[in-house]
Design a protein around this motif. Structure first.
Motif, PDB file in Angstrom:
ATOM      1  N   ALA A 159       0.740  -1.024   0.039  1.00  0.00           N
ATOM      2  CA  ALA A 159       0.039   0.120   0.028  1.00  0.00           C
ATOM      3  C   ALA A 159       0.891   0.791   0.241  1.00  0.00           C
ATOM      4  O   ALA A 159       1.983   1.065  -0.624  1.00  0.00           O
ATOM      5  CB  ALA A 159      -0.916   0.264   1.204  1.00  0.00           C
ATOM      6  N   SER A 160       0.439   2.770   0.516  1.00  0.00           N
ATOM      7  CA  SER A 160       1.666   2.954   0.858  1.00  0.00           C
ATOM      8  C   SER A 160       2.405   3.476   1.312  1.00  0.00           C
ATOM      9  O   SER A 160       2.421   1.884   2.277  1.00  0.00           O
ATOM     10  CB  SER A 160       0.456   4.454   1.357  1.00  0.00           C
ATOM     11  N   THR A 161       3.638   4.039   1.419  1.00  0.00           N
ATOM     12  CA  THR A 161       5.349   3.431   1.942  1.00  0.00           C
ATOM     13  C   THR A 161       5.501   5.156   2.702  1.00  0.00           C
ATOM     14  O   THR A 161       4.961   5.211   3.572  1.00  0.00           O
ATOM     15  CB  THR A 161       5.800   3.266   1.445  1.00  0.00           C
ATOM     16  N   ALA A 162       6.700   5.902   2.052  1.00  0.00           N
ATOM     17  CA  ALA A 162       6.885   7.268   3.074  1.00  0.00           C
ATOM     18  C   ALA A 162       7.333   7.918   2.014  1.00  0.00           C
ATOM     19  O   ALA A 162       7.713   7.442   0.631  1.00  0.00           O
ATOM     20  CB  ALA A 162       7.700   6.294   4.381  1.00  0.00           C
ATOM     21  N   SER A 163       8.640   9.103   2.496  1.00  0.00           N
ATOM     22  CA  SER A 163       8.948   9.777   1.224  1.00  0.00           C
ATOM     23  C   SER A 163       9.989   9.563   1.426  1.00  0.00           C
ATOM     24  O   SER A 163      11.124   9.688   0.173  1.00  0.00           O
ATOM     25  CB  SER A 163       9.067  10.723   2.036  1.00  0.00           C
ATOM     26  N   GLU A 164      10.507   8.745   1.623  1.00  0.00           N
ATOM     27  CA  GLU A 164      12.113   7.846   1.275  1.00  0.00           C
ATOM     28  C   GLU A 164      11.893   6.066   0.341  1.00  0.00           C
ATOM     29  O   GLU A 164      12.795   6.278  -0.412  1.00  0.00           O
ATOM     30  CB  GLU A 164      12.832   6.979   3.010  1.00  0.00           C
ATOM     31  N   LEU A 165      10.716   6.413  -0.199  1.00  0.00           N
ATOM     32  CA  LEU A 165      10.499   4.856  -0.942  1.00  0.00           C
ATOM     33  C   LEU A 165      10.144   6.060  -2.422  1.00  0.00           C
ATOM     34  O   LEU A 165      10.477   6.651  -3.285  1.00  0.00           O
ATOM     35  CB  LEU A 165       9.831   4.375  -0.279  1.00  0.00           C
ATOM     36  N   ASP A 166       8.166   5.713  -2.190  1.00  0.00           N
ATOM     37  CA  ASP A 166       7.561   6.611  -2.831  1.00  0.00           C
ATOM     38  C   ASP A 166       8.464   8.250  -3.529  1.00  0.00           C
ATOM     39  O   ASP A 166       8.536   8.742  -4.240  1.00  0.00           O
ATOM     40  CB  ASP A 166       6.511   7.477  -2.454  1.00  0.00           C
ATOM     41  N   GLY A 167       8.488   8.826  -2.051  1.00  0.00           N
ATOM     42  CA  GLY A 167       8.706  10.478  -2.221  1.00  0.00           C
ATOM     43  C   GLY A 167      10.346  10.272  -3.146  1.00  0.00           C
ATOM     44  O   GLY A 167      10.033  11.012  -3.982  1.00  0.00           O
ATOM     45  N   VAL A 168      11.191   9.851  -2.604  1.00  0.00           N
ATOM     46  CA  VAL A 168      12.561   9.993  -3.366  1.00  0.00           C
ATOM     47  C   VAL A 168      12.752   9.057  -4.451  1.00  0.00           C
ATOM     48  O   VAL A 168      12.711  10.117  -6.338  1.00  0.00           O
ATOM     49  CB  VAL A 168      13.600   9.605  -2.241  1.00  0.00           C
ATOM     50  N   LEU A 169      11.613   8.569  -5.219  1.00  0.00           N
ATOM     51  CA  LEU A 169      12.114   7.814  -6.530  1.00  0.00           C
ATOM     52  C   LEU A 169      10.701   8.941  -7.215  1.00  0.00           C
ATOM     53  O   LEU A 169      11.216   9.358  -8.296  1.00  0.00           O
ATOM     54  CB  LEU A 169      11.103   6.807  -6.385  1.00  0.00           C
ATOM     55  N   ALA A 170       9.703   9.784  -6.723  1.00  0.00           N
ATOM     56  CA  ALA A 170       8.901  10.560  -7.919  1.00  0.00           C
ATOM     57  C   ALA A 170      10.330  11.679  -8.100  1.00  0.00           C
ATOM     58  O   ALA A 170      10.031  11.757  -8.693  1.00  0.00           O
ATOM     59  CB  ALA A 170       7.975  10.531  -7.053  1.00  0.00           C
ATOM     60  N   GLU A 171      10.540  12.078  -6.793  1.00  0.00           N
ATOM     61  CA  GLU A 171      11.706  13.521  -7.493  1.00  0.00           C
ATOM     62  C   GLU A 171      12.793  13.437  -8.042  1.00  0.00           C
ATOM     63  O   GLU A 171      12.752  14.050  -8.988  1.00  0.00           O
ATOM     64  CB  GLU A 171      11.732  13.948  -5.977  1.00  0.00           C
ATOM     65  N   ALA A 172      12.652  12.180  -8.310  1.00  0.00           N
ATOM     66  CA  ALA A 172      13.567  11.704  -9.151  1.00  0.00           C
ATOM     67  C   ALA A 172      12.883  11.282 -10.731  1.00  0.00           C
ATOM     68  O   ALA A 172      13.933  11.097 -12.199  1.00  0.00           O
ATOM     69  CB  ALA A 172      14.958  10.740  -8.931  1.00  0.00           C
TER      70      ALA A 172
END
Length: 514
Positions: free
Chosen positions: A71-84
């Motif tokens: 399900a949802s994860t956190a900024s250390e996973l979803d967030g950093v990959l999306a920002e990249a």
């Protein structure tokens, strides 16, 4: 059962840095990562992968992956990959602001899936090939089996299906987690399926450990990082009123003989309203309750501590910092009362129906006939996803959907003539609750439901307009079963998009009827 191809030297021979492990993930692959509602997700490899992607993009190379999770994860996973700009496709659920922004801008594809369906769709091959799994675990046994972390989600399936496996072994996770999990390996693809032998919320039908073929493990990364832990806001007045309506209703159902005095297993979505309901139940008249849910959060931990809740089954632990400390300080107590399962079990329709779960989930809006939108703002912009609400709603003994009656400081009515997006049809929605009241829709016709929803659940500022819409629709030349004015059914949403408010101005009703 011992995991395959493991000996004393295997672990050390595969141990490497997060950067070296991330270099083993090719572009264009489907990557299944652990994580469910901010718990049990890999912490270092996604960040190392995001750094690698940024460097490749700066050099003019294209690099994106398809990201699958529980399900949802956190900024250390979803967030950093999306920002990249590293995610081409996301499934099955998300809650990260950057991911949401990219999805709604059309920069990232998103497949919103019932959480109980994900593992079976992967096994059926309907999602394509799973190339890499990146899974956090709390430890590795001497025989190679894995101690699961604070969530299980789809980890069993990812480990079984992936061609390559990267493990993050997180030493910060409490060793007392060992033995709390129940991994069932008895699922099959049709036509070989058999009934799942679970009869009570606390039953254990599997084993405490995850199995893995170590010949597929290409990297082991050691971590010592916490899960994302956010404090929940204190329940506001509206949340408290919603909770009171639900508890009063459940008390009436017990008095009528529709429910046993200890109720039936509880399922609760995530958020402040859900925690308010659980807090109310903790102070209420019911004893020896059980839970069969997907996420265990603060409210249920308090109920376990007080003894009101005797057993809780879930797939993830999602606690605030204070609740996490309470859990870790008293893990011997909680480990005897909590079972963590794969989400294909925690959300399985067969088990939800068999156990008679009482499902309580949040929504964005409902219409007067009982259709519910739990995912989209103004019909087009996704918020998070359907999550497990559909798994429970259609199969529950009782299905509640909850929301404050208004949003955006009163400019939006959460009770509307027609929802702008349908996630749960009127056939799956039994009870709608706002701070204004509770509408029990069981056994009612559409017109009966409409009158009840308007009078019980709508905010007084919008109630006259809803009455007016319904009566004019009923008097129109259209059908009388589910009367709508098609030229006006979504006009409330259009008005908000154009003016910033669903409220009518003085001249709008006359213009509408002209």
């Amino acid at each position: 059962m011992q995991s395959l191809h493991f000996d004393a030297d295997t672990l050390s021979s595969k141990t490497m840095s997060a950067e070296a492990a991330a270099a083993l993930i090719p572009a264009g692959t489907h990557v299944g990562m652990s994580g469910f509602t901010g718990a049990g997700y890999p912490k270092l490899v996604p960040q190392a992968l995001a750094d690698r992607i940024k460097k490749l993009h700066a050099a003019g190379e294209d690099f994106r992956i398809g990201l699958w999770t529980g399900a949802s994860t956190a900024s250390e996973l979803d967030g950093v990959l999306a920002e990249a700009d590293g995610i081409s496709m996301r499934l099955p659920y998300q809650s990260d602001p950057t991911v949401r922004k990219q999805i709604n801008a059309g920069q990232m594809q998103y497949t919103d899936i019932h959480l109980s369906h994900v593992a079976q769709l992967a096994w059926f091959g309907f999602l394509g090939k799973l190339d890499v799994a990146v899974v956090e675990v709390a430890g590795v046994l001497p025989d190679g089996r894995l101690i699961p972390s604070t969530s299980i989600g789809n980890n069993k399936t990812w480990l079984q299906l992936a061609d390559k496996i990267i493990l993050e072994v997180n030493s910060l996770q409490n060793p007392g987690l060992e033995g709390m999990h129940d991994i069932y390996y008895g699922t099959r693809i049709p036509p070989q399926r058999q009934p799942i032998p679970l009869l009570h919320a606390g039953d254990r039908i599997g084993q405490p450990y995850l199995e893995v073929d170590w010949s597929k493990v290409v990297a082991v990364v050691k971590t010592h990082q916490p899960d994302r832990n956010s404090a929940f806001a204190a329940p506001d007045e509206n949340s408290q009123r919603i909770a009171n309506h639900i508890i009063e209703f459940l008390s009436q159902e017990v008095a009528l003989g529709h429910l046993p005095k200890e109720l039936l297993p509880l399922q609760s979505g995530v958020g402040n309203i859900a925690n308010a309901v659980l807090s109310g139940l903790n102070a209420g008249p019911f004893e020896n309750m059980t839970s069969y849910t997907e996420v265990l959060q603060d409210g249920m931990l308090e109920m376990l501590k007080s003894g009101k809740l005797s057993m809780a089954s879930a797939t993830a632990l999602s606690f605030s910092p204070d609740a996490l400390k309470e859990f870790n300080d008293n893990i011997d107590f909680y480990s005897k009362r909590i079972v963590l399962r794969p989400q294909e079990m925690s959300n399985h329709p067969e088990l939800v129906r068999r156990l008679g779960v009482i499902a309580m989930n949040a929504m964005i809006e409902a219409d007067i006939y009982g259709n519910v939108n739990s995912t989209h703002i103004m019909g087009t912009s996704v918020m998070n996803g359907i999550g497990g609400s559909g798994d429970f709603a259609r199969n529950a003994y009782l299905s509640f959907f909850m929301t404050p009656s208004t949003a955006k400081d009163g400019s939006i009515s959460c009770i509307v003539p027609m929802v702008s997006h349908v996630d749960h049809t009127e056939h799956d929605v039994e009870i709608i609750v706002t701070e204004q009241g509770l509408a029990d829709l069981r056994g009612l016709s559409p017109t009966q439901r409409a009158r009840l929803v308007i009078e019980k659940c709508a905010h007084p500022d919008f109630r006259p307009a809803l009455r007016d819409y319904f009566e004019r629709a009923l008097a129109s030349k259209g059908g009388k079963h589910t009367p709508h004015l098609l030229t006006e059914a979504l006009s409330w949403h259009s008005r908000f998009v154009e003016t910033g408010s669903m409220l009518e101005t003085q001249d709008q009703p006359e213009a509408r009827r002209a």
